[in-house]
Design a protein around this motif. Structure first.
Motif, PDB file in Angstrom:
ATOM      1  N   ASP A 265     -23.128 -47.117 -28.795  1.00 49.51           N
ATOM      2  CA  ASP A 265     -23.271 -47.829 -27.526  1.00 49.51           C
ATOM      3  C   ASP A 265     -24.295 -47.155 -26.603  1.00 49.51           C
ATOM      4  O   ASP A 265     -24.067 -46.979 -25.412  1.00 49.51           O
TER       5      ASP A 265
ATOM      6  N   CYS B  28     -27.759 -46.190 -32.464  1.00 49.51           N
ATOM      7  CA  CYS B  28     -27.632 -46.469 -31.033  1.00 49.51           C
ATOM      8  C   CYS B  28     -26.600 -47.571 -30.800  1.00 49.51           C
ATOM      9  O   CYS B  28     -25.775 -47.464 -29.881  1.00 49.51           O
ATOM     10  N   ARG B  29     -26.620 -48.608 -31.607  1.00 50.73           N
ATOM     11  CA  ARG B  29     -25.642 -49.680 -31.481  1.00 50.73           C
ATOM     12  C   ARG B  29     -24.233 -49.139 -31.695  1.00 50.73           C
ATOM     13  O   ARG B  29     -23.324 -49.396 -30.906  1.00 50.73           O
TER      14      ARG B  29
ATOM     15  N   HIS C 152     -27.412 -53.947 -26.613  1.00 51.50           N
ATOM     16  CA  HIS C 152     -27.852 -52.592 -26.280  1.00 51.50           C
ATOM     17  C   HIS C 152     -29.368 -52.450 -26.445  1.00 51.50           C
ATOM     18  O   HIS C 152     -29.955 -51.490 -25.974  1.00 51.50           O
TER      19      HIS C 152
ATOM     20  N   PRO D   7     -28.134 -47.442 -25.125  1.00 46.54           N
ATOM     21  CA  PRO D   7     -29.239 -48.395 -24.975  1.00 46.54           C
ATOM     22  C   PRO D   7     -30.462 -47.948 -25.783  1.00 46.54           C
ATOM     23  O   PRO D   7     -30.753 -46.764 -25.892  1.00 46.54           O
TER      24      PRO D   7
END
Length: 66
Positions: A8, A4-5, A41, A10
């Motif tokens: 990008d 997810c990071r 995020h 959340p």
């Protein structure tokens, strides 16, 4: 959380303190630091049924990661 990071996206950490188990073991600082260090995020949603614990959580988040 890493994916997810990287993309990008959340990420919402539901029950990040494992219903208080991690906080009882380590205090709120350690598990919240772990989450805060993943980046902006990551949305933390800690909760507590006791005002004293909520105060500890709020203080740990306001201080930022160590």
């Amino acid at each position: 959380m890493e994916l997810c990071r990287d993309l990008d996206i959340p990420y919402v950490a539901y029950r990040p303190l494992d219903a208080g188990e991690l906080a009882r073991t380590h205090g709120p600082r350690v598990p919240l630091d772990w989450l805060l260090n993943f980046g902006p995020h990551n949305a933390r949603i800690p909760s507590s049924s006791q005002p004293r614990h909520l105060d500890e959580i709020v203080a740990a988040v306001q201080d930022g990661p160590t």
